[in-house]
Write a protein that holds these residues in place. Structure first.
Motif, short mmCIF file in Angstrom:
data_model
loop_
_atom_site.label_atom_id
_atom_site.label_comp_id
_atom_site.label_asym_id
_atom_site.label_seq_id
_atom_site.Cartn_x
_atom_site.Cartn_y
_atom_site.Cartn_z
N ASP A 402 40.85 31.56 41.24
CA ASP A 402 41.83 32.49 40.67
C ASP A 402 41.55 32.82 39.21
N ARG A 403 40.31 33.14 38.91
CA ARG A 403 39.93 33.59 37.58
C ARG A 403 39.01 34.80 37.73
N PRO A 404 39.08 35.78 36.80
CA PRO A 404 38.07 36.84 36.84
C PRO A 404 36.68 36.22 36.83
N ALA A 405 35.81 36.69 37.72
CA ALA A 405 34.50 36.04 37.92
C ALA A 405 33.38 37.05 37.81
N ILE A 406 32.34 36.69 37.08
CA ILE A 406 31.14 37.51 37.00
C ILE A 406 30.28 37.19 38.22
N GLU A 414 15.53 44.88 43.56
CA GLU A 414 15.39 43.43 43.55
C GLU A 414 15.62 42.82 42.17
N GLU A 415 16.14 43.61 41.24
CA GLU A 415 16.51 43.06 39.95
C GLU A 415 17.95 42.56 40.02
N LYS A 416 18.28 41.60 39.15
CA LYS A 416 19.61 41.03 39.15
C LYS A 416 20.56 41.91 38.34
N ARG A 417 21.73 42.13 38.89
CA ARG A 417 22.77 42.90 38.23
C ARG A 417 24.05 42.06 38.23
N TYR A 418 24.95 42.37 37.28
CA TYR A 418 26.14 41.55 37.11
C TYR A 418 27.36 42.45 36.94
N ALA A 419 28.46 42.04 37.54
CA ALA A 419 29.70 42.81 37.42
C ALA A 419 30.88 41.86 37.55
N LEU A 420 32.00 42.25 36.95
CA LEU A 420 33.19 41.39 36.88
C LEU A 420 34.14 41.68 38.03
N LEU A 421 34.45 40.67 38.81
CA LEU A 421 35.47 40.75 39.85
C LEU A 421 36.82 40.51 39.19
N THR A 422 37.75 41.46 39.33
CA THR A 422 39.05 41.33 38.67
C THR A 422 40.20 41.11 39.64
N GLY A 423 39.98 41.35 40.94
CA GLY A 423 41.07 41.14 41.88
C GLY A 423 40.76 41.65 43.27
N ILE A 424 41.81 41.72 44.09
CA ILE A 424 41.72 42.21 45.47
C ILE A 424 42.83 43.23 45.67
N GLN A 425 42.49 44.39 46.20
CA GLN A 425 43.47 45.43 46.47
C GLN A 425 43.33 45.90 47.91
N GLY A 426 44.37 45.69 48.69
CA GLY A 426 44.32 46.09 50.09
C GLY A 426 43.20 45.41 50.86
N GLY A 427 42.87 44.19 50.47
CA GLY A 427 41.80 43.46 51.12
C GLY A 427 40.41 43.77 50.60
N HIS A 428 40.30 44.71 49.65
CA HIS A 428 39.00 45.12 49.11
C HIS A 428 38.81 44.53 47.71
N PRO A 429 37.64 44.00 47.41
CA PRO A 429 37.37 43.49 46.06
C PRO A 429 37.46 44.60 45.02
N PRO A 539 43.98 34.24 32.27
CA PRO A 539 44.04 35.43 33.11
C PRO A 539 43.72 35.06 34.56
N HIS A 540 44.27 35.81 35.49
CA HIS A 540 44.07 35.52 36.90
C HIS A 540 43.58 36.76 37.63
N LEU A 541 43.07 36.56 38.82
CA LEU A 541 42.75 37.69 39.69
C LEU A 541 44.04 38.37 40.09
N THR A 542 43.99 39.69 40.23
CA THR A 542 45.18 40.43 40.67
C THR A 542 45.06 40.68 42.18
N PHE A 543 46.12 40.43 42.89
CA PHE A 543 46.14 40.63 44.34
C PHE A 543 47.23 41.66 44.66
N LYS A 544 46.82 42.82 45.21
CA LYS A 544 47.75 43.89 45.56
C LYS A 544 47.53 44.32 47.00
N ASP A 545 48.63 44.70 47.64
CA ASP A 545 48.53 45.20 49.02
C ASP A 545 47.94 46.60 49.05
#
Length: 545
Positions: A402-406, A414-429, A539-545
């Motif tokens: 339950d934390r924002p995660a990179i 095939e190169e590495k890329r990075y992005a921040l996960l901030t939550g779940i909305q309607g079951g979608h990241p 801060p926490h992940l946001t979870f929305k329907d």
């Protein structure tokens, strides 16, 4: 060849693991402390992991010089053995006499047990250190686990230290090795050096051999760091070749150009970027931290893109045509052409999706001050009270933190890329690029490597791990947290001492939250404890329907 030219008392950048040249960075000091703690506590296992060339073997040799006088140690440097060969090697190392014509598991175990009991009775302790332990077979690992069953009613007779590459961490996390994993009393992952530590490392080795500290100018050191990622072995190789190149051209100061030429000759400059990307993937459980140091050299670009969703365009306005005796055909009106949906893969193809960009975004979610040079790394995070947690896990367990995660992704190139996960909305990241965008879970899981980095705030400054048999106010805090969760009072004679009862409580908590049940309150356990009591400052992940 260049030793006399530069007036060195000895060669400063040999890759031999010489403790005389050992540079004890903060990471190496922590690693050595974990090893000594495991030996002093006694019993079970100690695990030291790190990427190739980070100094594990040198650290172990430094450990040998600091062992208590009553400790006997057996070294196994070749783990490509079967169970019988392992026990025979252990006997050879400890000078245990055995019949070479009757080599069986029972014969060796009986001999080893007798030796250990005698040593224990004489006030001596025995340690088995296995290098390159990631190459151990399942059969041998099981036999090693069984060796820890050799014990008296009060103490384990054999302490085992496993040293290996990041693959060892993955190996120990296997379900069929959970019994062994639960017996690890101390573990540490050795990370590469930062830029400042790389500079201090070079100066240290020059000092040991009476060299000139100005021999490598600052730009050259930055170049060394760029090519080596802070891995000591690569630093040594580059510096050694650069000194040879300077000698050949009668130069007295190492310039960035000399370093670049040294990299061409030793690392292969054309493939160096591919090497760095490979190293980043390995350092993340591990080895993730090495990627931080390289990618921090590339600040995020200011590119702004807009996602256009298909099926949301207004229909074209249509007016009825007037009739006439000879009606003319209505002109063909081209229907609006929907722009192609930009997929997660399309977003990740942008080279701006660096780890540095994601680190800055994560820092903003904590509402902390951004670095003046716009370069974020884990050393900077410590200055604002945060710590980095790198690991590899499954989707469910990561969400439970339950934390924002990179997240680390593999792009189409095939190169590495990075992005921040901030939550779940309607079951979608929900992934943060320039804005928060939702993507199908299947697409995320298809490109996600399983590696992640989260920022977390220790409950108290420098409280990153609470270990059994420790005595401190951190232990009292741990008791208070568990008591608050259970709704019970603290009723012990020594509340500051981490006793077996408290260890059992920690293990039960870890099992409820699907954590490694080792009784050690490490980063993940501390985060879950924080969550269980509100975690209002995080801060926490946001979870929305």
């Amino acid at each position: 060849m260049y030793q006399q030219y530069f007036h060195f008392s000895e060669l400063p950048f040999s890759i031999a693991p010489d403790p005389h040249f050992m540079y004890m960075s903060a990471r190496h000091q922590e690693g050595l402390a974990h090893l000594l703690y495991g030996i002093n506590v006694g019993g079970g296992f100690v695990a030291l992991t790190g990427e190739v060339g980070t100094g594990k073997t040198t650290l172990c040799r430094c450990l040998l010089q600091q062992l208590p006088v009553n400790v006997d140690i057996a070294l196994i440097l070749n783990p490509k053995l079967n169970a019988v060969e392992l026990l025979a090697t252990l006997c050879d190392e400890l000078s245990i006499v055995y019949d070479r014509k009757q080599q069986s598991l029972k014969t060796f175990i009986d001999r080893i047990n007798q030796y250990l009991l005698t040593a224990y009775a004489n006030g001596r302790r025995t340690v088995l250190l296995i290098d390159e332990a990631q190459n151990l077979s399942m059969e041998v690992l099981e036999q090693i686990r069984l060796l820890t069953n050799l014990e008296t009613s009060k103490a384990k007779l054999l302490q085992i230290i496993l040293v290996g590459q990041p693959e060892l961490k993955q190996l120990l996390n296997r379900q069929d090795l959970r019994q062994l994993n639960q017996r690890i009393t101390a573990r540490y992952h050795l990370l590469p050096l930062s830029l400042e530590e790389t500079r201090a490392y070079i100066h240290h080795r020059l000092t040991v051999c009476n060299g000139n500290l100005g021999l490598f100018n600052d730009r050259a050191i930055r170049k060394i760091y760029q090519f080596s990622l802070g891995i000591p072995r690569l630093i040594n190789i580059l510096c050694d070749r650069a000194l040879l190149g300077a000698y050949a051209t009668n130069a007295h100061v190492i310039s960035p150009g000399i370093i670049t030429q040294a990299a061409r000759e030793t690392l292969g400059l054309d493939s160096s970027r591919r090497r760095l990307n490979t190293a980043m993937a390995a350092m993340l459980l591990g080895g993730f931290a090495a990627g931080i140091y390289f990618l921090n050299q590339h600040p995020p670009a200011g590119h702004q893109a807009k996602l256009i969703l298909s099926g949301q365009f207004p229909e074209a306005d249509a007016k009825p045509l007037e009739t006439s005796p000879q009606p003319l055909p209505a002109p063909e009106v081209a229907a609006p052409k929907a722009e192609a949906v930009k997929t997660l893969g399309d977003w990740l193809d942008d080279p701006a999706r660096t780890l540095n960009t994601a680190m800055l975004q994560a820092l903003k979610t904590w509402k902390k001050a951004l670095p003046a040079d716009n370069r974020a790394d884990c050393n900077y995070m410590k200055t604002v009270g945060l710590r980095c947690l790198f690991d590899k896990t499954n989707w469910k367990d990561m969400l439970e933190l339950d934390r924002p995660a990179i997240l680390e992704f593999s792009s189409a190139t095939e190169e590495k890329r990075y992005a921040l996960l901030t939550g779940i909305q309607g079951g979608h990241p929900v992934i943060r690029f320039n804005d928060d965008l939702t993507f199908p879970l299947a697409d995320v899981l298809d490109l996600w490597d399983g590696y992640y980095l989260i920022l977390w705030q220790p409950p108290r400054p420098d409280m990153t791990e609470i270990i059994p048999r420790q005595t401190s106010t951190d232990v009292l805090w741990l008791r208070q947290q568990l008591s608050a969760i259970a709704g019970t009072d603290i009723n012990v004679n020594e509340p500051l001492f981490f006793d077996e009862t408290l260890k059992t409580q920690v293990i039960n908590f870890q099992r409820r939250h699907h954590l490694t049940a080792d009784g050690i309150a490490g980063a993940r356990t501390l985060i879950h404890l924080d969550n269980s009591t509100g975690a209002g400052d995080s801060p926490h992940l946001t979870f929305k329907d």
